[in-house]
Scaffold this motif. Structure first.
Motif, PDB file in Angstrom:
ATOM      1  N   UNK A  23      22.649 -15.410 -51.657  1.00 57.19           N
ATOM      2  CA  UNK A  23      23.385 -16.600 -52.046  1.00 57.19           C
ATOM      3  C   UNK A  23      24.531 -16.915 -51.098  1.00 57.19           C
ATOM      4  N   UNK A  24      25.195 -15.908 -50.575  1.00 57.89           N
ATOM      5  CA  UNK A  24      26.310 -16.183 -49.660  1.00 57.89           C
ATOM      6  C   UNK A  24      25.815 -16.885 -48.400  1.00 57.89           C
ATOM      7  N   UNK A  25      24.680 -16.471 -47.886  1.00 56.45           N
ATOM      8  CA  UNK A  25      24.134 -17.124 -46.686  1.00 56.45           C
ATOM      9  C   UNK A  25      23.673 -18.542 -47.013  1.00 56.45           C
ATOM     10  N   UNK A  26      22.899 -18.679 -48.069  1.00 55.89           N
ATOM     11  CA  UNK A  26      22.340 -19.989 -48.429  1.00 55.89           C
ATOM     12  C   UNK A  26      23.445 -20.972 -48.813  1.00 55.89           C
ATOM     13  N   UNK A  27      24.363 -20.537 -49.680  1.00 58.78           N
ATOM     14  CA  UNK A  27      25.417 -21.443 -50.127  1.00 58.78           C
ATOM     15  C   UNK A  27      26.371 -21.820 -48.998  1.00 58.78           C
ATOM     16  N   UNK A  28      26.774 -20.857 -48.182  1.00 63.21           N
ATOM     17  CA  UNK A  28      27.682 -21.194 -47.082  1.00 63.21           C
ATOM     18  C   UNK A  28      27.017 -22.120 -46.070  1.00 63.21           C
ATOM     19  N   UNK A  29      25.736 -21.918 -45.835  1.00 59.89           N
ATOM     20  CA  UNK A  29      25.013 -22.829 -44.943  1.00 59.89           C
ATOM     21  C   UNK A  29      24.969 -24.230 -45.545  1.00 59.89           C
ATOM     22  N   UNK A  30      24.596 -24.308 -46.803  1.00 56.36           N
ATOM     23  CA  UNK A  30      24.547 -25.609 -47.468  1.00 56.36           C
ATOM     24  C   UNK A  30      25.896 -26.284 -47.520  1.00 56.36           C
ATOM     25  N   UNK A  31      26.934 -25.523 -47.859  1.00 53.90           N
ATOM     26  CA  UNK A  31      28.273 -26.097 -47.924  1.00 53.90           C
ATOM     27  C   UNK A  31      28.749 -26.577 -46.560  1.00 53.90           C
ATOM     28  N   UNK A  32      28.446 -25.811 -45.505  1.00 57.74           N
ATOM     29  CA  UNK A  32      28.880 -26.220 -44.169  1.00 57.74           C
ATOM     30  C   UNK A  32      28.286 -27.572 -43.793  1.00 57.74           C
ATOM     31  N   UNK A  33      26.988 -27.691 -43.947  1.00 57.25           N
ATOM     32  CA  UNK A  33      26.342 -28.947 -43.533  1.00 57.25           C
ATOM     33  C   UNK A  33      26.681 -30.091 -44.482  1.00 57.25           C
ATOM     34  N   UNK A  34      26.865 -29.811 -45.764  1.00 53.23           N
ATOM     35  CA  UNK A  34      27.286 -30.857 -46.701  1.00 53.23           C
ATOM     36  C   UNK A  34      28.689 -31.352 -46.346  1.00 53.23           C
ATOM     37  N   UNK A  35      29.560 -30.426 -45.979  1.00 51.16           N
ATOM     38  CA  UNK A  35      30.948 -30.786 -45.668  1.00 51.16           C
ATOM     39  C   UNK A  35      31.079 -31.490 -44.337  1.00 51.16           C
ATOM     40  N   UNK A  36      30.254 -31.124 -43.368  1.00 50.25           N
ATOM     41  CA  UNK A  36      30.443 -31.669 -42.021  1.00 50.25           C
ATOM     42  C   UNK A  36      29.577 -32.879 -41.704  1.00 50.25           C
ATOM     43  N   UNK A  37      28.453 -33.024 -42.360  1.00 50.66           N
ATOM     44  CA  UNK A  37      27.550 -34.116 -42.006  1.00 50.66           C
ATOM     45  C   UNK A  37      27.571 -35.269 -43.006  1.00 50.66           C
ATOM     46  N   UNK A  38      28.122 -35.021 -44.182  1.00 54.85           N
ATOM     47  CA  UNK A  38      28.173 -36.067 -45.201  1.00 54.85           C
ATOM     48  C   UNK A  38      29.595 -36.180 -45.695  1.00 54.85           C
ATOM     49  N   UNK A  39      30.101 -37.358 -45.733  1.00 53.47           N
ATOM     50  CA  UNK A  39      31.471 -37.581 -46.192  1.00 53.47           C
ATOM     51  C   UNK A  39      31.427 -37.853 -47.695  1.00 53.47           C
ATOM     52  N   UNK A  40      31.452 -36.784 -48.477  1.00 58.44           N
ATOM     53  CA  UNK A  40      31.371 -36.916 -49.927  1.00 58.44           C
ATOM     54  C   UNK A  40      32.729 -36.638 -50.546  1.00 58.44           C
ATOM     55  N   UNK A  41      33.070 -37.407 -51.557  1.00 64.30           N
ATOM     56  CA  UNK A  41      34.387 -37.276 -52.184  1.00 64.30           C
ATOM     57  C   UNK A  41      34.488 -36.056 -53.086  1.00 64.30           C
ATOM     58  N   UNK A  42      33.411 -35.644 -53.671  1.00 67.07           N
ATOM     59  CA  UNK A  42      33.438 -34.558 -54.647  1.00 67.07           C
ATOM     60  C   UNK A  42      33.539 -33.176 -54.007  1.00 67.07           C
ATOM     61  N   UNK A  43      33.433 -33.117 -52.686  1.00 71.41           N
ATOM     62  CA  UNK A  43      33.461 -31.823 -52.000  1.00 71.41           C
ATOM     63  C   UNK A  43      34.688 -31.764 -51.113  1.00 71.41           C
ATOM     64  N   UNK A  44      35.596 -30.859 -51.416  1.00 76.59           N
ATOM     65  CA  UNK A  44      36.824 -30.715 -50.642  1.00 76.59           C
ATOM     66  C   UNK A  44      36.647 -29.574 -49.638  1.00 76.59           C
ATOM     67  N   UNK A  45      36.802 -29.870 -48.377  1.00 79.84           N
ATOM     68  CA  UNK A  45      36.650 -28.839 -47.351  1.00 79.84           C
ATOM     69  C   UNK A  45      37.870 -28.835 -46.442  1.00 79.84           C
TER      70      UNK A  45
END
Length: 175
Positions: A23-45
Motif C-alpha cells: 500500500x505504501x508504494x501504490x498509494x504514494x505513487x497514486x498520490x504523487x501523480x494525482x497531486x502533480x498532474x491534476x489540479x484538484x481542490x480536495x487534495x492538499x499537497x
C-alpha cells in the motif's frame, strides 16, 4: 509467551507488514501523480519549493523518483521487519540472524533524516530544473530526528540481542 503464540502473532504481523509495504508504494505513487498532474481542490499537497500545478508529464515523472526515496526507506524497514518476524514465526528468537535484522533496522532508522534531506534536495532540483535559477530546499523535522533516536535505541537492542545469542550458544555447548 509460548512459541505457538509468538508464531501466531508473527504471522498476523507479517500480513500487516506485507500489506503496508504494498500500500505504501501504490498509494504514494497514486498520490504523487494525482497531486502533480491534476489540479484538484480536495487534495492538499506540499513540495520543497513553490511549484505551479499541474506539472508537465516530464516534470512529474522526473520528480516521482526522488519523491519515492523516503517510501523506499519505509519499504526497506518493512522488509527487515518481515525478515525478523519470519524468523520469529519459525521459532528462531535469540540467534545471530535476529541480531542482524535489528542492526539493519537501526541503520535504516538512523539514516532517516539524511534520506529525507537527500529527497528534498533532489526533488527541489528536479522541480526547478526548467527555471533560470535552481532552487534547493532542505528540511529536517522532529519526526526524522525521532526516527534517528529510535534507531540508536534499536542499535542498543541489537547489541543486547547479540549478547543473548552468545549466551544461548554457550548454554547449548554446556553439558
Amino acid at each position: 509467551m509460548s512459541h505457538i503464540s509468538i508464531s501466531n502473532f508473527s504471522r498476523k504481523l507479517l500480513v500487516l507488514f506485507w500489506l503496508s509495504m504494498i500500500f505504501s508504494i501504490v498509494l504514494n505513487t497514486g498520490f504523487w501523480f494525482a497531486a502533480t498532474m491534476f489540479n484538484v481542490d480536495w487534495f492538499n499537497s506540499s513540495f520543497p519549493i513553490e511549484v505551479t500545478l499541474p506539472l508537465s508529464t516530464t516534470r512529474s515523472l522526473l520528480g516521482y523518483f526522488p519523491s519515492m526515496i523516503s517510501t523506499m526507506l519505509t519499504v526497506a524497514l518493512l522488509w527487515q521487519l518481515i525478515v525478523l518476524f519470519r524468523l520469529y514465526d519459525k521459532g528462531i528468537i535469540f540467534e545471530r540472524k535476529n541480531t542482524e535484522c535489528f542492526k539493519r533496522l537501526s541503520y535504516l532508522l538512523i539514516a532517516t533524516p539524511f534520506v529525507e534531506l537527500l529527497k528534498d534536495v533532489l526533488l527541489s532540483l528536479v522541480l526547478s530544473y526548467h527555471d533560470t535559477n535552481w532552487n534547493v530546499s532542505l528540511e529536517v523535522d522532529d519526526n526524522d530526528v525521532t526516527m534517528m533516536v529510535i534507531g540508536f535505541v534499536v542499535q542498543v537492542i541489537a547489541v543486547v540481542m547479540e549478547r543473548a545469542a552468545e549466551l544461548k550458544e554457550e548454554n547449548e555447548l554446556t553439558i
